[in-house]
Write an enzyme that holds these catalytic residues in place. Structure first.
Site, PDB file in Angstrom:
ATOM      1  N   SER A  69      36.959  82.512  70.913  1.00  0.00           N
ATOM      2  CA  SER A  69      36.447  81.924  72.156  1.00  0.00           C
ATOM      3  C   SER A  69      35.526  82.924  72.866  1.00  0.00           C
ATOM      4  CB  SER A  69      37.624  81.494  73.037  1.00  0.00           C
ATOM      5  OG  SER A  69      37.202  80.823  74.193  1.00  0.00           O
ATOM      6  N   HIS A  77      35.744  74.415  75.540  1.00  0.00           N
ATOM      7  CA  HIS A  77      35.498  74.015  74.150  1.00  0.00           C
ATOM      8  C   HIS A  77      35.712  72.526  73.915  1.00  0.00           C
ATOM      9  CE1 HIS A  77      35.176  78.257  73.451  1.00  0.00           C
ATOM     10  NE2 HIS A  77      36.414  78.450  73.856  1.00  0.00           N
TER      11      HIS A  77
END
Length: 310
Positions: free
Chosen positions: A90, A203
Site C-alpha cells: 500500500s 484501494h
C-alpha cells in the site's frame, strides 16, 4: 544470500516509533528535518510527543510511516545489509519506489504529503451522520469466496482492497456498507471481522476523486526507471519503467493491493530472506502464510537491525 526489503503501509504506525533510530544516527536526524520541511509537519513532535489519535489522520500517517520506512532502510544499508529486490505494501510502495531509485529523496516527502492530503480529503467527503468510511479485515474466507459474496449479495458500498494472505482479506467501504458486510460475511463463514484503524476506504473505487487529483500531481514529478527489481501492488508483477511506475501509482488508489501475488513472485525469484524495513511486524506476519522456510525479519528498531548483523 538473496534479500528483499518489504516496506509496510498505513496502519503500522504507533506513537514513539523511530525514536531509537533518531537517537542512533545523525543522518536520521537530518532525514527527520528534511521530511518535516518538505511535508510542513513537525515530525519529531508528532512521533515522539503525539498520541495515537494525532497519528491517525491520513495526511500525517503517510508521511510518518514513510519517514520510518526510509530511516530503517538507510540504517540497514549503513550496517551492510543490502537487498536486490523490494516491494511495498500500500503506502509502502512509495518507499519501495524510492529504494528502487524511481522516486528521488528530494521529492519523496512532498509526494507522500500530497498523496495523504488528497486521500484524506476524498475520505472526508464520504463521511455520513452515522460514521466514517474505512476498512475491515476479514479472517477465514478466501479471496474468491468474498468476491462471490459481494457480487451475489449486490453489495455496492464495499470492495476488496487488500489481498493480504490466503485467509485474510481486507475490504473497504462506506460506514453503512461495512456495517452490513460484517453480518453478511460472518454468515458466509468468516471467523473474524476487524475494523481497522484507518481513516478512509483505500484501494477501491470510492477513492476515484483522489486518483484523479493524485494523477495530476505526479505528472509534475520525475519517475526514473528502476535500478532494483521492484514489484507493483496493482499488477503483482515487476515494474519495468518509470513511466509504468507513475501510471501504477495513481491506479493503486482505486485498485486492490495484490500482496499475495507479489510474495509468490518473490519466492519464484529465489529470495532467501525478507526484511521488513519500517515500523511494526505486519508484513512479517503476513509472509508466514506463503513464505514456507524463507523467513521475514522485522527491522524497524535498532535492536532488530543489529540482530540481523549477528
Amino acid at each position: 544470500m538473496k534479500k528483499c526489503f518489504l516496506y509496510p503501509g498505513q496502519g503500522a504506525q504507533y506513537p514513539g516509533m523511530g525514536k531509537d533510530l533518531y537517537d542512533y544516527s545523525e543522518k536520521i536526524k537530518k532525514l527527520f528535518k528534511t521530511a518535516s520541511e518538505s511535508a510542513e509537519i513537525n515530525l519529531e513532535k508528532l512521533l515522539f510527543e503525539g498520541s495515537e489519535d494525532d497519528l491517525k489522520p491520513t495526511d500525517k500517517t503517510q508521511v510518518a510511516v514513510t519517514l520510518i520506512n526510509i530511516a530503517s532502510s538507510i540504517l540497514l544499508k549503513e550496517e551492510g545489509i543490502e537487498s536486490s529486490l523490494c516491494a511495498g505494501f500500500s503506502l509502502g510502495e512509495v518507499a519501495a519506489f524510492w529504494d528502487a531509485g524511481i522516486v528521488e529523496t528530494d521529492t519523496l516527502f512532498y509526494l507522500v504529503k500530497e498523496r495523504g492530503r488528497i486521500m484524506e480529503k476524498a475520505s472526508r467527503s464520504l463521511d455520513s451522520p452515522t460514521g466514517s468510511p474505512g476498512m475491515a479485515a476479514v479472517i477465514g474466507l478466501d479471496y474468491d469466496k468474498i468476491s462471490s459474496v459481494i457480487a451475489n449479495e449486490n453489495m455496492k458500498e464495499v470492495f476488496i482492497a487488500n489481498y493480504n494472505s490466503p485467509s485474510q482479506i481486507v475490504i473497504s467501504g462506506t460506514d453503512k456498507g461495512l456495517l452490513e458486510a460484517e453480518k453478511i460475511l460472518k454468515d458466509a463463514g468468516a471467523k473474524r471481522y476487524i475494523r481497522l484503524k484507518v481513516s478512509g476506504p483505500f484501494h477501491c473505487p470510492l477513492m476515484k476523486e483522489a486518483e484523479i487529483e493524485y494523477k495530476e500531481i505526479i505528472q509534475k514529478i520525475k519517475f526514473n526507471d528502476p535500478v532494483k527489481r521492484v514489484y507493483s501492488n496493482v499488477t503483482g508483477n515487476l515494474v519495468a519503467t518509470g513511466d509504468e511506475a507513475k501510471q501504477l501509482s495513481s491506479q493503486q488508489l482505486i485498485k486492490t493491493v495484490l500482496w499475495v501475488n507479489e510474495e509468490k513472485h518473490l519466492l519464484e525469484e529465489g529470495v532467501q530472506m525478507c526484511i521488513e524495513s519500517g515500523p511494526g511486524s505486519v508484513l512479517t506476519g503476513l509472509w508466514k502464510s506463503v513464505g514456507g522456510d524463507i523467513v521475514c525479519y522485522p527491522a524497524g528498531t535498532i535492536e532488530n537491525i543489529i540482530k540481523l548483523k549477528e
